[in-house]
Design a protein around this motif. Structure first.
Motif, PDB file in Angstrom:
ATOM      1  N   UNK A 212      -5.218   2.349   7.945  1.00  0.00           N
ATOM      2  CA  UNK A 212      -3.745   1.977   8.673  1.00  0.00           C
ATOM      3  C   UNK A 212      -3.483   0.398   9.142  1.00  0.00           C
ATOM      4  N   UNK A 213      -4.089   0.259   9.229  1.00  0.00           N
ATOM      5  CA  UNK A 213      -3.736  -1.643   9.001  1.00  0.00           C
ATOM      6  C   UNK A 213      -3.334  -1.749   7.080  1.00  0.00           C
ATOM      7  N   UNK A 214      -4.088  -1.403   6.560  1.00  0.00           N
ATOM      8  CA  UNK A 214      -3.983  -1.877   4.545  1.00  0.00           C
ATOM      9  C   UNK A 214      -2.538  -1.196   4.564  1.00  0.00           C
ATOM     10  N   UNK A 215      -1.737   0.153   5.009  1.00  0.00           N
ATOM     11  CA  UNK A 215      -1.282   1.059   4.491  1.00  0.00           C
ATOM     12  C   UNK A 215       0.358   0.214   5.530  1.00  0.00           C
ATOM     13  N   UNK A 216      -0.137  -0.090   6.856  1.00  0.00           N
ATOM     14  CA  UNK A 216       0.830  -0.642   7.751  1.00  0.00           C
ATOM     15  C   UNK A 216       1.505  -2.073   6.986  1.00  0.00           C
ATOM     16  N   UNK A 217       0.917  -2.525   6.193  1.00  0.00           N
ATOM     17  CA  UNK A 217       0.876  -3.753   5.451  1.00  0.00           C
ATOM     18  C   UNK A 217       1.826  -3.862   4.363  1.00  0.00           C
ATOM     19  N   UNK A 218       1.348  -2.217   3.700  1.00  0.00           N
ATOM     20  CA  UNK A 218       2.344  -2.399   2.539  1.00  0.00           C
ATOM     21  C   UNK A 218       3.389  -1.639   2.748  1.00  0.00           C
ATOM     22  N   UNK A 219       3.655  -0.990   4.182  1.00  0.00           N
ATOM     23  CA  UNK A 219       5.170  -0.525   4.752  1.00  0.00           C
ATOM     24  C   UNK A 219       5.377  -1.369   4.711  1.00  0.00           C
ATOM     25  N   UNK A 220       5.271  -2.384   5.854  1.00  0.00           N
ATOM     26  CA  UNK A 220       6.499  -3.227   5.820  1.00  0.00           C
ATOM     27  C   UNK A 220       6.215  -4.888   4.835  1.00  0.00           C
ATOM     28  N   UNK A 221       5.903  -4.566   3.956  1.00  0.00           N
ATOM     29  CA  UNK A 221       6.236  -5.290   2.494  1.00  0.00           C
ATOM     30  C   UNK A 221       7.178  -4.788   2.017  1.00  0.00           C
TER      31      UNK A 221
END
Length: 112
Positions: free
Chosen positions: A71-80
């Motif tokens: 969840x945290x990795x995909x949130x970072x990717x989504x924000x990026x």
């Protein structure tokens, strides 16, 4: 095209008040975000410490911690991606949380 002179002054006077309030709101929101993010990162430590001291990770769900990493990795990717492929503090926070969850996951696996 410019608005008529009779409309421009009242709108011009109203906008700074709204922007001023919003600036304070955003500043407060940023501080709250940073405060709770710091608390969240610190909150991982007791779990890791308890597992290391007890050498027993059976009470911790590997599935849950792996889900939080994802969840945290995909949130970072989504924000990026939604930030024009630029890094910012929110991405850093998501990656820090992912790292803390990954550390906890590794400790759980180590003691299984």
């Amino acid at each position: 095209m410019n608005p008529p002179a009779s409309i421009a002054p009242p709108l011009a006077n109203a906008v700074p008040r709204r922007i001023g309030w919003r600036a304070w709101y955003l500043r407060g929101l940023t501080w709250a975000f940073m405060l709770f993010t710091t608390a969240r990162l610190v909150a991982y430590a007791p779990t890791v410490w308890a597992i290391v001291l007890s050498r027993d990770s059976s009470q911790h769900s590997l599935w849950t911690w792996l889900t939080w990493v994802g969840a945290n990795v995909t949130m970072a990717a989504w924000l990026y991606e939604h930030n024009g492929q630029r890094l910012d503090k929110a991405i850093g926070v998501s990656l820090a949380n992912a790292a803390a969850c990954l550390l906890t996951t590794v400790v759980i696996l180590w003691y299984r």
